[in-house]
Design an enzyme around this catalytic site. Structure first.
Site, short mmCIF file in Angstrom:
data_model
loop_
_atom_site.label_atom_id
_atom_site.label_comp_id
_atom_site.label_asym_id
_atom_site.label_seq_id
_atom_site.Cartn_x
_atom_site.Cartn_y
_atom_site.Cartn_z
N ASP A 172 7.94 1.42 14.55
CA ASP A 172 7.01 0.67 14.49
C ASP A 172 6.92 1.20 15.74
O ASP A 172 5.38 0.83 16.33
CB ASP A 172 7.33 -0.79 15.00
N LEU B 66 0.71 -0.82 -0.48
CA LEU B 66 -0.04 -0.07 0.13
C LEU B 66 0.38 1.24 0.16
O LEU B 66 0.35 2.60 -0.62
CB LEU B 66 -1.49 0.24 0.89
N LYS C 237 15.10 -6.46 7.29
CA LYS C 237 15.35 -5.68 7.88
C LYS C 237 15.63 -5.56 9.16
O LYS C 237 16.65 -4.58 9.37
CB LYS C 237 13.43 -5.50 9.16
#
Ligand code: ATR
Length: 275
Positions: free
Chosen positions: A103, A17, A67
């Site tokens: 996060d 997205l 990551k």
């Protein structure tokens, strides 16, 4: 001035997205940026990153499976990335790469907007993967009264619980029902609910009055977890707000600008139309 480039970098990169979301950010901020989706295989990641540091990039959003490797390759790291052990945002400047992790901040932002304070509360985290690690770091930092982690693979729940000074409980129907029933905040960090009718909550789960059920999954908007939690008496919070808050934090890191709340609300409303 040339338009800066940014990208989401992952492998495989299906249904991201991010390009659409950052185009909306660019519109709201009136700041031009070329935002791409860059599918990079694990074996190519080191080389692509090295080349990027000297190029025209302003930054990257780093996603699975890069990551942890990204963290190892950065010239500098912020304290949250170091604590969580993963980098999901890179800023490139002066031929150097700096790693961040948004996060924890992204997770907390929707709670702060709801004026839900974690301090002293009983928190249950379902799952013990990368997302859970960031959530547990945030929850610990906010001084929860009690944190309990439940995960299908017990060893991962125990390891994470040990790392953050929390308790681990087995992934059984009884344990999940008992933990959920005593919690003020229940967070689903598992991938259950993204596809099909899968749900970490057993049928008939009951929540405390005033409890909040928070799903990090944002598609579908109302997940089976949130549906079951609402039926069990909890207030439901979906993952879209976190996604937008993380992007806002990314924007601040890249451009040094904080977007106003109504711009973020507009992006969230536009994304709801897309999802
Ligand atoms: P992320 O970085 O998004 O957290 P992850 O590290 O792959 O992704 O973690 C996925 C989480 O969803 C894990 O807690 C995983 O449980 P395991 O550690 O046992 O693998 C959980 N999960 C995925 N599928 C599941 C399923 N069918 N039932 C229960 N838990 C599941």
């Amino acid at each position: 001035m040339t338009t800066p480039s940014a990208a989401v970098v992952g492998w495989p990169l299906k249904h991201s997205l991010s390009p659409r979301m950052f185009r909306l950010f660019s519109r709201e901020a009136r700041e031009p940026v070329h935002y791409k989706a860059l599918a990079v295989r694990p074996e190519e990641f080191d080389g692509v990153l090295k080349e990027a540091a000297g190029g025209a990039w302003i930054g990257w959003n780093v996603t699975l499976p890069h990551k942890v490797r990204a963290m190892e390759l950065m010239d500098a790291l912020d304290s949250t990335a170091r604590e969580i052990g993963a980098v999901n945002v890179v800023r490139f400047a002066d031929g150097r790469s700096e790693g961040f992790n948004t996060d924890a901040a992204g997770f907390l932002a929707p709670l702060k907007r709801k004026r839900f304070s974690i301090a002293g509360r009983r928190v249950v985290v379902l799952g013990a993967g990368g997302a859970a690690r960031a959530v547990c770091a945030a929850v610990t930092r906010e001084k929860a009264g009690d944190l309990r982690i439940l995960n299908r693979t017990a060893e991962k729940a125990r390891a994470l619980a040990k790392a953050v000074g929390a308790a681990a409980a087995p992934w059984t129907r009884e344990e999940i029902l008992a933990a959920v029933g005593g919690a003020d905040l229940v967070v689903n960090t598992t991938s259950l609910g993204m596809e099909g009718d899968t749900n970490p909550l057993p049928a008939g789960a009951r929540f405390k009055p005033g409890a909040l059920a928070y799903d990090l999954v944002y598609r579908p908007r109302v997940t089976p977890f949130l549906q079951e939690a609402s039926q069990g008496g909890a207030e439901a919070l979906g993952g879209l707000g976190m996604l937008v808050a993380q992007a806002a934090e990314t924007w601040r890191i890249w451009f040094g600008k904080t977007l106003p709340v109504d711009a973020l609300d507009q992006v969230e409303a536009d994304l709801k139309e897309i999802l």
